[in-house]
Design a protein around this motif. Structure first.
Motif, short mmCIF file in Angstrom:
data_model
loop_
_atom_site.label_atom_id
_atom_site.label_comp_id
_atom_site.label_asym_id
_atom_site.label_seq_id
_atom_site.Cartn_x
_atom_site.Cartn_y
_atom_site.Cartn_z
N GLU A 146 -2.09 -14.68 -4.85
CA GLU A 146 -3.01 -13.82 -4.11
C GLU A 146 -2.53 -13.64 -2.68
O GLU A 146 -2.08 -14.59 -2.03
CB GLU A 146 -4.42 -14.43 -4.12
N TYR A 147 -2.63 -12.38 -2.18
CA TYR A 147 -2.18 -12.05 -0.83
C TYR A 147 -3.38 -11.60 0.00
O TYR A 147 -4.01 -10.57 -0.29
CB TYR A 147 -1.12 -10.94 -0.87
N THR A 148 -3.70 -12.38 1.02
CA THR A 148 -4.89 -12.12 1.82
C THR A 148 -4.80 -10.80 2.57
O THR A 148 -5.77 -10.02 2.61
CB THR A 148 -5.09 -13.27 2.82
N LEU A 149 -3.64 -10.51 3.17
CA LEU A 149 -3.50 -9.28 3.95
C LEU A 149 -3.66 -8.05 3.06
O LEU A 149 -4.32 -7.06 3.43
CB LEU A 149 -2.14 -9.25 4.64
N LEU A 150 -3.06 -8.08 1.87
CA LEU A 150 -3.18 -6.96 0.95
C LEU A 150 -4.61 -6.82 0.44
O LEU A 150 -5.12 -5.70 0.26
CB LEU A 150 -2.22 -7.12 -0.22
N SER A 151 -5.27 -7.96 0.20
CA SER A 151 -6.67 -7.92 -0.25
C SER A 151 -7.56 -7.29 0.81
O SER A 151 -8.46 -6.48 0.52
CB SER A 151 -7.16 -9.33 -0.56
N ARG A 152 -7.28 -7.64 2.09
CA ARG A 152 -8.09 -7.08 3.17
C ARG A 152 -7.87 -5.57 3.28
O ARG A 152 -8.82 -4.80 3.46
CB ARG A 152 -7.74 -7.77 4.49
N SER A 153 -6.59 -5.15 3.15
CA SER A 153 -6.29 -3.72 3.23
C SER A 153 -6.92 -2.96 2.07
O SER A 153 -7.48 -1.86 2.23
CB SER A 153 -4.78 -3.51 3.24
N MET A 154 -6.87 -3.55 0.86
CA MET A 154 -7.46 -2.92 -0.33
C MET A 154 -8.98 -2.83 -0.19
O MET A 154 -9.60 -1.84 -0.61
CB MET A 154 -7.08 -3.70 -1.59
N SER A 155 -9.58 -3.86 0.39
CA SER A 155 -11.04 -3.85 0.58
C SER A 155 -11.45 -2.71 1.49
O SER A 155 -12.49 -2.06 1.27
CB SER A 155 -11.49 -5.20 1.17
N GLU A 156 -10.66 -2.45 2.53
CA GLU A 156 -10.98 -1.33 3.43
C GLU A 156 -10.88 0.01 2.71
O GLU A 156 -11.70 0.91 2.94
CB GLU A 156 -10.02 -1.36 4.63
N GLN A 157 -9.91 0.14 1.81
CA GLN A 157 -9.73 1.40 1.10
C GLN A 157 -10.82 1.64 0.05
O GLN A 157 -11.23 2.78 -0.19
CB GLN A 157 -8.35 1.43 0.41
N LEU A 158 -11.30 0.53 -0.57
CA LEU A 158 -12.30 0.65 -1.65
C LEU A 158 -13.72 0.43 -1.15
O LEU A 158 -14.65 0.38 -1.97
CB LEU A 158 -11.97 -0.33 -2.77
N ASN A 159 -13.87 0.21 0.15
CA ASN A 159 -15.22 0.04 0.73
C ASN A 159 -15.98 -1.12 0.09
O ASN A 159 -17.13 -1.00 -0.29
CB ASN A 159 -16.04 1.34 0.59
N GLY A 160 -15.34 -2.22 -0.04
CA GLY A 160 -15.98 -3.40 -0.62
C GLY A 160 -14.99 -4.54 -0.69
O GLY A 160 -13.83 -4.43 -0.28
#
Length: 436
Positions: free
Chosen positions: A94-108
């Motif tokens: 699991e990659y925290t930075l990518l998860s954070r970026s994906m969360s911003e794109q998916l609004n959740g």
């Protein structure tokens, strides 16, 4: 912590500079090449994931309008968590930075995992469908690319340090030659002429050294020539005086004997002056056995009718020496022991593994020398007057030290327990034995 030699310091600073350069390069490539690339990939994946989940109210529903051809072309799959683990989710990181970026794109709250392999697989858990994972294979993106970058940077760093090492070695080679030549000049060898190479500053220093060495050699030759002339001029009247004393009447025998003794002493002093000024060059040195030289001297010195006990260590390594000069050294040592003692003289040879040298010891039971004078007696015309009298010219020990220094060895005096003196010389063993 820093190296003390110029060569070591040059290599250290070049290596440190290259290391800093490699770290800066790595950080720069990571922040401005890889990070934007992964963010762009993450953005495109977020858009693809949005197209997968169109409507979700009573559970997850894949939009029926999406054709099966889309899944076939993209390779994207939607799996339950159980199926996802069955297909490799457990091995994904699991990659925290990518998860954070994906969360911003998916609004959740979204989670991103990546499993390495061929191809690399993106796993995305979207906020729209918790418990479900979207599997996105990425062809052409592999961990080996990062490994290649690390290999490339490491190789460049190693080759750069190697190049710096070779450059520093080339730069310091003339200085090393200068150091060796200076040591030889200090030992009395003025024959070395250095090749003028390297940087401008090094060439100037080398040229100055060659000029200095040549000047010292000429000064030494002039001094020896002067002493030879003086000794020749002195010996002529001394010979005439000797002949005149032989013509003296028998009533003047007491006076004649005294004059003859004085003439012999003067001749001996002149011989010592010449021996002190004589230069034993490397061309006269050959590999030989010290035991044979010492034994020959001991046998010759038995004429003094003083017991001389010689104890030789068997199978000594050979040393590079001028046999005639070493005989003179051992002769001086034994004659000093005979002059300043009344008992038997002990002579021995041994091998010192610690110093990789052959030792020759001459021991007597005389009055010894005060500890404060053990070093100063090696100076020309300096004698241990208080303890061992004042006979001679004061050049005996100076001659010994000069000859042994020319051989790369050392001379040491120390007082014996119970009275007496130990005179010890050490001669380095030949190179063929040093490498064994």
């Amino acid at each position: 912590m820093l190296p003390r030699s110029a060569f070591g310091q040059t290599v250290f600073f070049v290596g440190a500079l290259l290391l800093i350069n490699q770290v800066v390069s790595y950080v720069t490539v990571t922040l401005y090449v890889f990070k934007p690339t992964f963010e762009q990939v993450n953005l495109m994946l977020a858009k693809q994931v949005k197209t997968v989940f169109i409507d979700w109210e009573d559970g997850v529903e894949v939009d029926s309008s999406l054709s099966s051809k889309f899944f076939e072309i993209t390779g994207i799959e939607v799996m339950t968590q159980r199926d996802a683990y069955r297909n490799g989710l457990g091995q994904a990181k699991e990659y925290t930075l990518l998860s954070r970026s994906m969360s911003e794109q998916l609004n959740g709250s979204a989670r991103v995992r990546i499993s390495q392999g061929d191809p690399v697989v993106y796993w995305v858990e979207t906020p729209q469908a918790p418990g479900y994972w979207v599997r996105v294979p990425l062809a052409g993106l592999s961990e080996t690319k990062m490994e290649f970058l690390v290999f490339y940077l490491s190789s460049i760093g190693f080759l750069s340090v190697l190049g710096g090492w070779l450059f520093a070695r080339h730069l310091n080679k003339p200085l090393k030659s200068l150091q060796v030549a200076a040591s030889r000049v200090g030992d009395g060898d003025f024959s070395t002429r250095l090749v003028e190479e390297g940087s401008t500053e090094v060439i100037e220093v080398t040229r100055a050294f060659n000029k200095m060495s040549k000047g010292i050699a000429e000064l030494e030759n002039d001094r020896r020539l002067l002493m030879a002339g003086v000794s020749h001029d002195l010996r002529t009247p001394l010979t005439r005086i000797r002949l005149a004393t032989e013509m003296m009447s028998e009533e003047e025998d007491y006076l004649r004997d005294g004059i003859i003794d004085d003439i012999e002493d003067m001749n001996a002093i002149i011989d010592q002056f010449i021996e002190y000024l004589r230069h034993h060059n490397g061309a006269e040195m050959i590999s030989g056995d010290v035991n044979g030289v010492v034994e020959e001297v001991v046998h010759a010195e038995q004429q003094h009718q003083r017991p001389i006990h010689f104890q030789a260590e068997a199978h000594l390594p050979e040393v590079v020496m001028n046999a005639v000069a070493i005989k003179r050294v051992v002769t001086n040592m034994i004659e000093n022991a005979i002059r300043y003692s009344q008992e038997a003289i002990e002579v021995s040879t041994e091998y010192s593994a610690k110093h990789r040298a052959v030792l020759v010891n001459v021991m007597d039971r005389g009055p010894g020398i005060p500890e404060s004078e053990l070093e100063s007696v090696f100076e020309p015309f300096k004698q241990g007057d208080q303890a061992r009298g004042s006979d001679g010219s004061g050049l005996g020990l100076a001659i010994i030290k000069r000859i042994i220094t020319t051989h790369g060895g050392r001379v040491k005096l120390r007082n014996r327990e119970g009275g007496g003196l130990i005179a010890q010389i050490s001669l380095p063993i030949a190179k063929k034995y040093s490498s064994q």
